[in-house]
Design an enzyme around this catalytic site. Sequence first.
Site, PDB file in Angstrom:
ATOM      1  N   GLY A   1     -26.187   1.887 -26.263  1.00  0.00           N
ATOM      2  CA  GLY A   1     -27.078   2.627 -27.163  1.00  0.00           C
ATOM      3  C   GLY A   1     -28.513   2.672 -26.648  1.00  0.00           C
ATOM      4  O   GLY A   1     -29.189   3.704 -26.784  1.00  0.00           O
TER       5      GLY A   1
ATOM      6  N   LYS B   1     -18.194   4.530 -18.850  1.00  0.00           N
ATOM      7  CA  LYS B   1     -19.211   4.784 -19.882  1.00  0.00           C
ATOM      8  C   LYS B   1     -20.456   5.426 -19.272  1.00  0.00           C
ATOM      9  O   LYS B   1     -21.078   6.298 -19.864  1.00  0.00           O
ATOM     10  CB  LYS B   1     -19.594   3.466 -20.576  1.00  0.00           C
ATOM     11  CG  LYS B   1     -18.717   3.184 -21.797  1.00  0.00           C
ATOM     12  CD  LYS B   1     -18.951   1.804 -22.363  1.00  0.00           C
ATOM     13  CE  LYS B   1     -20.246   1.644 -23.120  1.00  0.00           C
ATOM     14  NZ  LYS B   1     -20.366   0.260 -23.652  1.00  0.00           N
TER      15      LYS B   1
ATOM     16  N   ALA C   1     -25.196   1.203 -20.061  1.00  0.00           N
ATOM     17  CA  ALA C   1     -24.899   2.546 -20.567  1.00  0.00           C
ATOM     18  C   ALA C   1     -24.542   2.476 -22.054  1.00  0.00           C
ATOM     19  O   ALA C   1     -23.682   3.202 -22.533  1.00  0.00           O
ATOM     20  CB  ALA C   1     -23.766   3.171 -19.765  1.00  0.00           C
TER      21      ALA C   1
ATOM     22  N   SER D   1     -39.243  -9.492 -37.542  1.00  0.00           N
ATOM     23  CA  SER D   1     -39.786  -8.198 -37.111  1.00  0.00           C
ATOM     24  C   SER D   1     -41.313  -8.227 -37.016  1.00  0.00           C
ATOM     25  O   SER D   1     -42.004  -8.711 -37.919  1.00  0.00           O
ATOM     26  CB  SER D   1     -39.366  -7.104 -38.099  1.00  0.00           C
ATOM     27  OG  SER D   1     -40.041  -5.911 -37.783  1.00  0.00           O
TER      28      SER D   1
ATOM     29  N   GLY E   1     -40.581  -5.490 -22.416  1.00  0.00           N
ATOM     30  CA  GLY E   1     -40.627  -4.319 -23.286  1.00  0.00           C
ATOM     31  C   GLY E   1     -41.567  -4.431 -24.471  1.00  0.00           C
ATOM     32  O   GLY E   1     -41.436  -3.643 -25.413  1.00  0.00           O
TER      33      GLY E   1
ATOM     34  N   LYS F   1     -29.051   1.720 -36.953  1.00  0.00           N
ATOM     35  CA  LYS F   1     -29.554   2.967 -36.360  1.00  0.00           C
ATOM     36  C   LYS F   1     -28.535   4.114 -36.434  1.00  0.00           C
ATOM     37  O   LYS F   1     -28.909   5.268 -36.512  1.00  0.00           O
ATOM     38  CB  LYS F   1     -30.002   2.741 -34.913  1.00  0.00           C
ATOM     39  CG  LYS F   1     -31.268   1.883 -34.825  1.00  0.00           C
ATOM     40  CD  LYS F   1     -31.767   1.779 -33.400  1.00  0.00           C
ATOM     41  CE  LYS F   1     -32.918   0.788 -33.307  1.00  0.00           C
ATOM     42  NZ  LYS F   1     -33.467   0.715 -31.948  1.00  0.00           N
TER      43      LYS F   1
HETATM   44  P1  ATR Z   1     -27.434  -1.701 -26.792  1.00  0.00           P
HETATM   45  O1  ATR Z   1     -27.484  -0.925 -28.063  1.00  0.00           O
HETATM   46  O2  ATR Z   1     -28.413  -2.837 -26.699  1.00  0.00           O
HETATM   47  O3  ATR Z   1     -27.493  -0.815 -25.585  1.00  0.00           O
HETATM   48  P2  ATR Z   1     -24.601  -1.906 -26.440  1.00  0.00           P
HETATM   49  O4  ATR Z   1     -24.465  -0.481 -26.863  1.00  0.00           O
HETATM   50  O5  ATR Z   1     -23.643  -2.914 -26.945  1.00  0.00           O
HETATM   51  O6  ATR Z   1     -26.028  -2.453 -26.805  1.00  0.00           O
HETATM   52  O7  ATR Z   1     -24.612  -1.921 -24.835  1.00  0.00           O
HETATM   53  C1  ATR Z   1     -24.774  -3.090 -24.098  1.00  0.00           C
HETATM   54  C2  ATR Z   1     -24.842  -2.731 -22.625  1.00  0.00           C
HETATM   55  O8  ATR Z   1     -25.072  -3.932 -21.865  1.00  0.00           O
HETATM   56  C3  ATR Z   1     -23.570  -2.115 -22.074  1.00  0.00           C
HETATM   57  O9  ATR Z   1     -23.918  -1.183 -21.066  1.00  0.00           O
HETATM   58  C4  ATR Z   1     -22.845  -3.339 -21.469  1.00  0.00           C
HETATM   59  O10 ATR Z   1     -21.926  -3.022 -20.436  1.00  0.00           O
HETATM   60  P3  ATR Z   1     -20.407  -2.522 -20.811  1.00  0.00           P
HETATM   61  O11 ATR Z   1     -20.534  -1.107 -21.249  1.00  0.00           O
HETATM   62  O12 ATR Z   1     -19.653  -2.683 -19.546  1.00  0.00           O
HETATM   63  O13 ATR Z   1     -19.938  -3.441 -21.903  1.00  0.00           O
HETATM   64  C5  ATR Z   1     -24.020  -4.074 -20.898  1.00  0.00           C
HETATM   65  N1  ATR Z   1     -23.773  -5.531 -20.708  1.00  0.00           N
HETATM   66  C6  ATR Z   1     -23.701  -6.486 -21.658  1.00  0.00           C
HETATM   67  N2  ATR Z   1     -23.502  -7.705 -21.103  1.00  0.00           N
HETATM   68  C7  ATR Z   1     -23.450  -7.513 -19.754  1.00  0.00           C
HETATM   69  C8  ATR Z   1     -23.279  -8.370 -18.635  1.00  0.00           C
HETATM   70  N3  ATR Z   1     -23.128  -9.702 -18.777  1.00  0.00           N
HETATM   71  N4  ATR Z   1     -23.297  -7.816 -17.400  1.00  0.00           N
HETATM   72  C9  ATR Z   1     -23.459  -6.470 -17.249  1.00  0.00           C
HETATM   73  N5  ATR Z   1     -23.633  -5.611 -18.264  1.00  0.00           N
HETATM   74  C10 ATR Z   1     -23.633  -6.105 -19.497  1.00  0.00           C
END
Ligand code: ATR
Length: 267
Positions: A129, A155, A127, A14, A236, A65
Amino acid sequence: MYELAVFGNPIGHSLSPSIHAQFAQQTGLKVNYAKILAPIDGFNQSVQQFIEKGANGFNVTVPFKLDAFNLATELTLNAKMAGAVNTIKIQKNKLIGENTDGLGLVNDLTQNLGLSLKGKKILILGAGGATQGIILPLLRQQPSQIMVANRTASKAEKLAHNFSQYGSVSGFGLDKIKSEPVDLIINATSASLDGNMPEIASGCADNAICYDLMYGKQTPFMDWAKNNNASIISDGLGMLVEQAASSFEFWTEKKPDTRSVIKKLRG
Ligand code: ATR
């Protein structure tokens, strides 16, 4: 003396202690900011021990969180809509939960990158967290619309529906992204973690600002943006420093200077 900390698991890498030490130096406040590795099933207990030592507040990172959201005795609207808490202020026996991630993103976009979001078309990829945490602060900038596109369309639709009372938000599948330029594309998927960039219509990036919530390396999304004629491409890191600044202000009511900290972190 402000007794502060960040809780996470893992927490070793961190950057928050170093960022807050710089804020403390700038503002002349005495701050003790610790890194606390909480056991996966022992977040509340770790926090309790910290509170007993006279803590003023703390940050929370992955994977706590949601635990922090549930632990807070009061939530800001921002935290409520984000469904997650990354900052808690301790006031007597109140634990006030806030989420500064979205504020951090907006401040990086508007203050450091000098962009105005008013009337702009914003496309968010993902979509999960991370997306839920940034929609309300983005809507407060009065964009013309926010589109949330996700691998799992349902979602994105649900998330858009939950925010519809605050502005124009739509949700759909990644395959429904049109090949028409938008003003800002934000990558909030976790795909970059696995070195992936989802396949989407590339025309949307033409002359757009492309922002990845991830930091620390050139991501596949940033490469994609470069190959598709984006006007500005950012990781970011600025958001990381800005969310820390918003937390610092939430605890101390002092606004630190973020630019010098970002500059130093970029080396
Ligand atoms: P975070 O808290 O980082 O947002 P999360 O809640 O697990 O983590 O969400 C990950 C997001 O990345 C989701 O929108 C996921 O899509 P799905 O809802 O369809 O699972 C997206 N994601 C992860 N890997 C992906 C990939 N290879 N291609 C497209 N979307 C991806």
